[in-house]
Scaffold this active site. Structure first.
Site, PDB file in Angstrom:
ATOM      1  NE  ARG A   1       2.139  -4.850  11.300  1.00 53.26           N
ATOM      2  CZ  ARG A   1       2.974  -4.550  10.421  1.00 53.26           C
ATOM      3  NH1 ARG A   1       4.386  -5.086  10.348  1.00 53.26           N
ATOM      4  NH2 ARG A   1       2.791  -3.548   9.590  1.00 53.26           N
TER       5      ARG A   1
ATOM      6  NE  ARG B   1       7.940  -3.335   5.601  1.00 52.69           N
ATOM      7  CZ  ARG B   1       6.599  -2.979   5.464  1.00 52.69           C
ATOM      8  NH1 ARG B   1       6.076  -2.600   4.495  1.00 52.69           N
ATOM      9  NH2 ARG B   1       5.947  -2.957   6.690  1.00 52.69           N
TER      10      ARG B   1
ATOM     11  NE  ARG C   1      -3.654  -1.464  10.209  1.00 54.12           N
ATOM     12  CZ  ARG C   1      -2.727  -0.884   9.700  1.00 54.12           C
ATOM     13  NH1 ARG C   1      -2.824   0.280   9.138  1.00 54.12           N
ATOM     14  NH2 ARG C   1      -1.342  -1.445   9.468  1.00 54.12           N
TER      15      ARG C   1
ATOM     16  CE  LYS D   1      -2.342  -0.900   3.801  1.00 52.68           C
ATOM     17  NZ  LYS D   1      -1.753  -2.103   4.173  1.00 52.68           N
TER      18      LYS D   1
ATOM     19  NE  ARG E   1       7.416  -0.728  10.348  1.00 52.59           N
ATOM     20  CZ  ARG E   1       6.551  -0.421   9.527  1.00 52.59           C
ATOM     21  NH1 ARG E   1       6.626   0.671   8.576  1.00 52.59           N
ATOM     22  NH2 ARG E   1       5.374  -1.063   9.548  1.00 52.59           N
TER      23      ARG E   1
HETATM   24  P1  AMP Z   1       1.500   0.336   9.097  1.00 48.99           P
HETATM   25  O1  AMP Z   1       2.645   1.072   8.766  1.00 48.99           O
HETATM   26  O2  AMP Z   1       0.039   0.844   8.262  1.00 48.99           O
HETATM   27  O3  AMP Z   1       1.539  -0.941   8.912  1.00 48.99           O
HETATM   28  O4  AMP Z   1       1.318   0.569  10.751  1.00 48.99           O
HETATM   29  C1  AMP Z   1       1.983   0.061  11.545  1.00 48.99           C
HETATM   30  C2  AMP Z   1       1.445   0.190  13.063  1.00 48.99           C
HETATM   31  O5  AMP Z   1       0.723   1.210  13.328  1.00 48.99           O
HETATM   32  C3  AMP Z   1       0.192  -0.979  12.871  1.00 48.99           C
HETATM   33  O6  AMP Z   1       0.626  -2.237  13.387  1.00 48.99           O
HETATM   34  C4  AMP Z   1      -0.611  -0.440  14.258  1.00 48.99           C
HETATM   35  O7  AMP Z   1      -0.032  -0.473  15.237  1.00 48.99           O
HETATM   36  C5  AMP Z   1      -0.609   1.136  13.980  1.00 48.99           C
HETATM   37  N1  AMP Z   1      -1.566   1.434  13.123  1.00 48.99           N
HETATM   38  C6  AMP Z   1      -1.760   2.060  11.859  1.00 48.99           C
HETATM   39  N2  AMP Z   1      -2.767   2.555  11.458  1.00 48.99           N
HETATM   40  C7  AMP Z   1      -3.682   2.186  12.100  1.00 48.99           C
HETATM   41  C8  AMP Z   1      -4.719   2.311  12.352  1.00 48.99           C
HETATM   42  N3  AMP Z   1      -5.622   2.644  11.195  1.00 48.99           N
HETATM   43  N4  AMP Z   1      -5.617   1.677  13.491  1.00 48.99           N
HETATM   44  C9  AMP Z   1      -4.919   1.249  14.370  1.00 48.99           C
HETATM   45  N5  AMP Z   1      -3.557   1.234  14.427  1.00 48.99           N
HETATM   46  C10 AMP Z   1      -2.977   1.443  13.363  1.00 48.99           C
END
Ligand code: AMP
Length: 213
Positions: free
Chosen positions: A171, A127, A88, A13, A160
């Protein structure tokens, strides 16, 4: 143009959002990036979010919705934006809907990037990120010009914490249980299109451009 990118963590994404930013000159709004910035700056929100993030759990909906209300009200969103990683959960999607009504806006397209879990697990293991800028690479699919360092700054790339295999599995579980049902939520609005996320980055981008134009 208001586009929502939906798909599993590590499904591409962010990469696709960045290509759309270049093409359409509208901002990418990534809740993950905004949260990581808060964590780095040790803001109130950052301190609350940090542990959830490191464990691969979702940050509570009310924190996310407050954060997004502030973000979507900024001037740079007036021409459109690309949502990446939000909503989400169903409460987040409902919150977004209320917010959009308030702002007199609506989503044009929901693009679902489809990638199998086993491919995600493969991808995540390769990654690498440049912490300071958030630039993301992959040792095989999107390598930096020089091994192990960022293209622009030459600083070291790292893995990360939430990309560790056991966290990735958590996740993915959360994605299937909590985020995937949102596809049905948006299907009823007739704005959903599917894209095969296993293709090459440039091919996926082309397909998304066809969908949104
Ligand atoms: P991402 O980079 O989008 O994979 O987000 C990394 C982490 O941030 C996720 O695993 C969640 O812990 C948190 N996070 C990001 N976006 C959301 C969201 N919309 N709702 C809840 N937690 C989020």
């Amino acid at each position: 143009m208001k586009i929502l990118l939906l798909g599993p963590p590590g499904g591409g994404k962010g990469t696709q959002a960045k290509l759309l930013v270049k093409k359409f000159n509208i901002p990418q709004i990534s809740t993950g990036d905004i949260l990581r910035e808060h964590v780095k700056k040790e803001t109130n929100l950052g301190l609350k979010a940090k542990e959830f993030m490191q464990n691969g759990e979702l940050v509570p909906d009310n924190l996310i919705l407050n954060m997004m209300e502030k973000r979507l009200k900024k001037n740079d969103c007036s021409r459109g934006y690309i949502l990446d990683g939000f909503p989400r959960t169903t409460p987040q999607a409902e919150g977004l809907e209320k917010l959009l009504i308030k702002l007199n806006q609506n989503l044009d397209k929901v693009i679902v990037l489809e990638v199998d879990d086993k491919d995600i697990i493969n991808r995540m293991s390769g990654r690498r990120v440049h912490m300071e800028s958030g630039r993301v690479y992959h040792v095989k699919f999107n390598p930096p010009k020089n091994e192990g360092v960022d293209d622009l700054t030459n600083e070291k790339l790292v893995i990360r914490k939430d990309d560790r295999p056991e966290t990735v599995e958590r996740r993915l579980k959360i994605y299937h249980k909590t985020t995937k049902p949102l596809i049905d939520y948006y299907k009823s609005k007739n704005i959903v299109s599917y894209v095969n996320g296993n293709n090459k980055i440039e091919e996926i981008h082309k397909r998304i451009r066809e969908i949104v134009s």
